[in-house]
Design a protein around this motif. Structure first.
Motif, short mmCIF file in Angstrom:
data_model
loop_
_atom_site.label_atom_id
_atom_site.label_comp_id
_atom_site.label_asym_id
_atom_site.label_seq_id
_atom_site.Cartn_x
_atom_site.Cartn_y
_atom_site.Cartn_z
N HIS A 196 0.82 -1.21 0.00
CA HIS A 196 0.00 0.00 0.00
C HIS A 196 0.86 1.26 0.00
CE1 HIS A 196 -3.37 2.62 0.72
NE2 HIS A 196 -2.84 3.07 1.84
N ARG A 197 1.93 1.26 0.79
CA ARG A 197 2.85 2.41 0.84
C ARG A 197 4.26 1.90 0.58
NH1 ARG A 197 -0.65 4.16 5.33
NH2 ARG A 197 -1.43 6.27 4.91
N PRO A 198 4.60 1.63 -0.67
CA PRO A 198 5.91 1.04 -0.96
C PRO A 198 7.08 1.93 -0.57
CG PRO A 198 4.79 1.73 -2.99
CD PRO A 198 3.79 1.84 -1.89
N PHE A 199 6.92 3.26 -0.70
CA PHE A 199 8.03 4.15 -0.34
C PHE A 199 8.26 4.16 1.16
CE2 PHE A 199 6.56 5.94 -4.43
CZ PHE A 199 7.76 5.82 -5.14
N LEU A 200 7.20 4.04 1.93
CA LEU A 200 7.36 3.93 3.38
C LEU A 200 8.09 2.65 3.73
CD1 LEU A 200 6.77 4.84 6.29
CD2 LEU A 200 4.56 3.67 6.13
N ALA A 201 7.77 1.56 3.04
CA ALA A 201 8.44 0.29 3.30
C ALA A 201 9.94 0.40 3.01
CB ALA A 201 7.81 -0.82 2.44
N VAL A 202 10.28 1.01 1.89
CA VAL A 202 11.70 1.18 1.54
C VAL A 202 12.41 2.04 2.57
CG1 VAL A 202 13.27 2.14 -0.17
CG2 VAL A 202 11.29 0.81 -0.92
N PHE A 203 11.75 3.14 2.99
CA PHE A 203 12.36 4.03 3.99
C PHE A 203 12.61 3.30 5.30
CE2 PHE A 203 11.59 6.82 7.66
CZ PHE A 203 12.67 7.68 7.54
N LEU A 204 11.62 2.56 5.77
CA LEU A 204 11.78 1.85 7.04
C LEU A 204 12.85 0.77 6.95
CD1 LEU A 204 8.05 1.49 8.20
CD2 LEU A 204 9.78 3.09 9.05
N LEU A 205 12.92 0.09 5.82
CA LEU A 205 13.97 -0.92 5.64
C LEU A 205 15.36 -0.27 5.69
CD1 LEU A 205 12.40 -3.16 2.86
CD2 LEU A 205 12.98 -3.89 5.17
#
Length: 740
Positions: free
Chosen positions: A130-139
């Motif tokens: 749903h929020r791929p950029f948030l996932a990348v940032f958190l990773l």
């Protein structure tokens, strides 16, 4: 300028403390961020229970951080790798939990993480964030903090302080004034799952008899109608909420279906018994309760048993001369429907490969409009025959992440669940209109319902509201006689099959189907029981309109008083009004849970599960690399499991076969072989788990893709069986290869 040794030592101590904090933050911060977003997206207010949830996340973060720092004390490089892997893994875990809230309305069920290994599920849902950029940032944030945090060794004093903090926070996690708050708000997702596992007591009752067949009510429709045809349209995940107006000036999400309901019989209180297609569809077709707790689905078990058939609705109609056909938009191999449905009595079973046209497709299958349009050709074929028929249809476009053409215009946001329901509503409206134009409805009983309910797409709410919304399916019936009206008496999935037989005049007192006929009115109300493997709840809608709700472990039970300000679901459920559930109702729910474990079709004496039927299987015909798998079994501690696979290869090219047995705790056994034409792929080994394992799968895959093999490459299945030997002697820990 001279810097004193004291200053240097103090700076090093501060740096070391900051690194320790960074390692813990690498795991804690993503969990905290996603917890806050989940609460906000659920439409809830922040309460004290959420602070306990953050404390629970802190326990997990400290535990993982301590492990990484302990390893770093021994070897800095290995410690850094462990820290990064732990941090990244926790981000993946919490993001999967967040996506579960988005798609299912409940926390991640770790018993079902094995679905991510399924090709259809992985490409159909898991990769759509749903929020791929948030996932990348958190990773990136977690990996960076962990890499820096494990760059210094932790002192013994720091290690002792960390252990003391864990003990303190563990006490907070186990105690608190918010015991009645939704479990996911008080506990870390892993700790929540573990609590439900360690307290789940299985009391199996092998005596059938719950909700016995009952046709004693007064008829409310023109019955019987011998010789009529039947269409059962099962709409993936549709909730009864979608047929109710959203406000005084806003129509229902599925306005076309609501209009159809106004012309026919509309059941406003229709309960499904479980989440998941293989559980809901089993109950619909077989007049039997699915397992109300997180156990192996009955459909998967029956698909694997070496039995000729199961006396479900299709089989009973086939015995009476009906032609029985099943069509679905998705691949049939997922959830073993390719093996179960023929056993249930369908003479013809077709999946994704049967349909040549789509407006949009995904790993889940084709869109709903194209599916229903092409299904009309099968209707025309059936009408041209000289036998009555049963046609069952299962859509898939409303499954996350929603297979809908981007060109579809709607008042709902593109990509939302309501947008997908709106598209399905358009497809159903066109389908029913086409049936009417063809004259099909003049001699055909049409039932429109859902396999499960995704809940209210506009409101998530608390666990009780989510549980009620997810137990509420639509049921709309069009009869050839034009019977109409709103039926407020409570009916359930288990009632559907016996209702069809009652309508056709084919039911009798010896029917193997349970439930009441929906075409009759009964004087005595019933409690309608349901489970929810997503929320890990079991409950019942009571005759007075209240809801009884327990955790799967029965350690937290409440009753919610009826009200009129929540869902338009019968009397509704008033949020926040609750009291303790009496011991007699808890005992009844326990009894129903135990009864639901029993099969109407008895297992073979050997309890063997047939992993795939014997016969020739062309490799090129496989829609995915999977040959078999997806059983999702529960293995009891101390019971020996024997796997016996014997497959010959024919053709002009060698086949690479990969076999593995897997559980959420990890790989139990794995092997891969290149089998030449004329050779045999043979696996024969035994395994005895020391503890109970849930969600175990036994898999065989072709690698690389089946499309890379010539058409003459064939797997000759001689034997593929998983057997349970309760009387075997002691086995060594782990896997013992008997003939490998």
């Amino acid at each position: 300028m001279t810097i004193s040794k004291y200053t240097v030592a103090r700076w090093r101590a501060i740096t070391a403390a900051m690194r320790r904090l960074a390692m813990i933050s690498a795991i804690f911060l993503p969990a905290a961020v996603l917890r806050v977003i989940s609460v906000r997206d659920s439409g809830l207010r922040f309460i004290g229970a959420d602070l306990f949830g953050l404390a629970s996340d802190g326990i997990w973060a400290m535990g993982c951080g301590l492990l990484a720092m302990a390893v770093a004390r021994l070897h800095r490089g290995i410690g850094a790798a462990v820290g990064v892997i732990a941090a990244v893994s926790c981000v993946v875990l919490h993001y999967a939990n967040y996506e579960s809230f988005r798609a299912l309305g409940g926390p991640l069920n770790l018993n079902q993480v094995h679905l991510a290994a399924d090709r259809t599920f992985f490409w159909g849902s898991a990769v759509h964030l749903h929020r791929p950029f948030l996932a990348v940032f958190l990773l990136a944030l977690a990996a960076g903090l962990a890499l820096w945090g494990t760059g210094v060794r932790w002192s013994k004093r720091g290690f002792t302080a960390g252990l003391a903090a864990i003990v303190l926070l563990a006490a907070v996690e186990l105690w608190g004034p918010y015991q009645q708050a939704d479990g996911w708000r008080r506990h870390h997702v892993v700790l929540l799952h573990w609590r439900s596992i360690v307290r789940l007591h299985e009391h199996r009752d092998d005596t059938p008899g719950y909700f016995p067949a009952d046709r004693s009510g007064r008829a409310i429709a023109s019955i019987p109608r011998p010789g009529h045809n039947v269409i059962v349209l099962i709409a993936e995940g549709v909730s009864g909420r979608t047929l109710v107006a959203e406000g005084s000036n806003r129509p229902p999400i599925m306005a076309n279906l609501a209009g159809i309901a106004g012309r026919g019989l509309y059941y406003s209180n229709y309960i499904n018994h479980q989440r998941a297609t293989n559980r809901g569809m089993y109950s619909l077709l077989c007049g039997d309760l699915p397992k109300l707790l997180s156990h192996s689905p009955k459909m998967s078990e029956l698909a694997g048993w070496d039995i000729d058939g199961v006396r479900c609705l299709p089989a009973l109609l086939d015995e009476r001369g009906y032609r029985t056909v099943y069509l679905q938009a998705a691949p049939l191999q997922f959830m073993s429907k390719d093996r179960f449905l023929p056993k249930a009595g369908f003479a013809e079973v077709r999946g994704r490969e049967f349909f040549s046209k789509s407006y949009r497709s995904s790993a889940w299958g084709i869109d709903d409009r194209a599916f229903l349009q092409q299904s009309l050709a099968k209707v025309d074929e059936l009408r041209a025959g000289n036998r009555p028929w049963l046609l069952t249809l299962l859509t898939v476009g409303t499954h996350h992440p929603y297979t809908v053409p981007h060109s579809h215009k709607s008042r709902y946001r593109r990509g939302s669940q309501a947008w997908a329901f709106d598209y399905l509503d358009t497809a159903i409206g066109e389908f029913v209109a086409a049936l009417g134009d063809r004259g099909v409805l003049a001699d055909t009983l049409l039932l429109i319902t859902s396999d499960e309910a995704a809940g209210d797409p506009a409101r998530r709410g608390s666990d009780v509201n989510a549980a009620v919304a997810q137990a509420w399916s639509p049921m709309v019936v069009l009869t050839p006689a034009g019977d109409s009206g709103r039926v407020e008496q409570v009916f359930m999935h288990i009632d559907t099959a016996i209702s069809v037989l009652d309508y056709l005049g084919l039911a009798d007192d010896r029917s193997p189907l349970g439930g009441r006929s929906m075409f009759r009115r009964y004087r005595d109300p019933r409690s309608a029981v349901f489970g929810n493997i997503v929320l890990r709840k079991i409950g019942a809608l009571e005759p007075d309109g209240s809801v009884s709700l327990c955790s799967e472990s029965f350690d937290a039970c409440q009753t919610y008083r009826a009200g009129d300000d929540a869902f338009e679901f019968g009397l509704g459920v008033k949020p926040g009004v609750r009291r303790g559930l009496g011991p007699e109702r808890i005992a009844w729910l326990r009894h129903m849970a135990a009864r639901s474990l029993a099969h109407k079709a008895r297992s073979p004496a050997t309890s063997d599960l047939q992993l795939i039927s014997a016969g020739d299987l062309p490799v090129a015909s496989l829609p995915s690399p999977r040959v078999f798998g997806g059983q999702f079994l529960r293995l009891q501690a101390g019971v020996t499991v024997v796997v016996d696979i014997d497959i010959a290869v024919r053709g002009t090219r060698a086949v690479a076969l990969k076999h593995f047995m897997w559980s959420p705790r990890g790989v139990i056994f794995e092997d891969r072989k290149l089998v030449q034409p004329g050779q045999v792929f043979r696996m024969h080994y035994a395994y005895q788990p020391k503890i109970e394992l849930i969600g175990v799968t036994c898999n065989l895959q072709v690698v690389p893709s089946p499309a890379d093999y010539p058409g003459d490459t064939v797997l000759a299945i001689r034997r593929a069986v998983l057997a349970f030997d309760r009387d075997a002697g002691d086995m060594p820990a782990g896997v013992k290869r008997l003939d490998h």
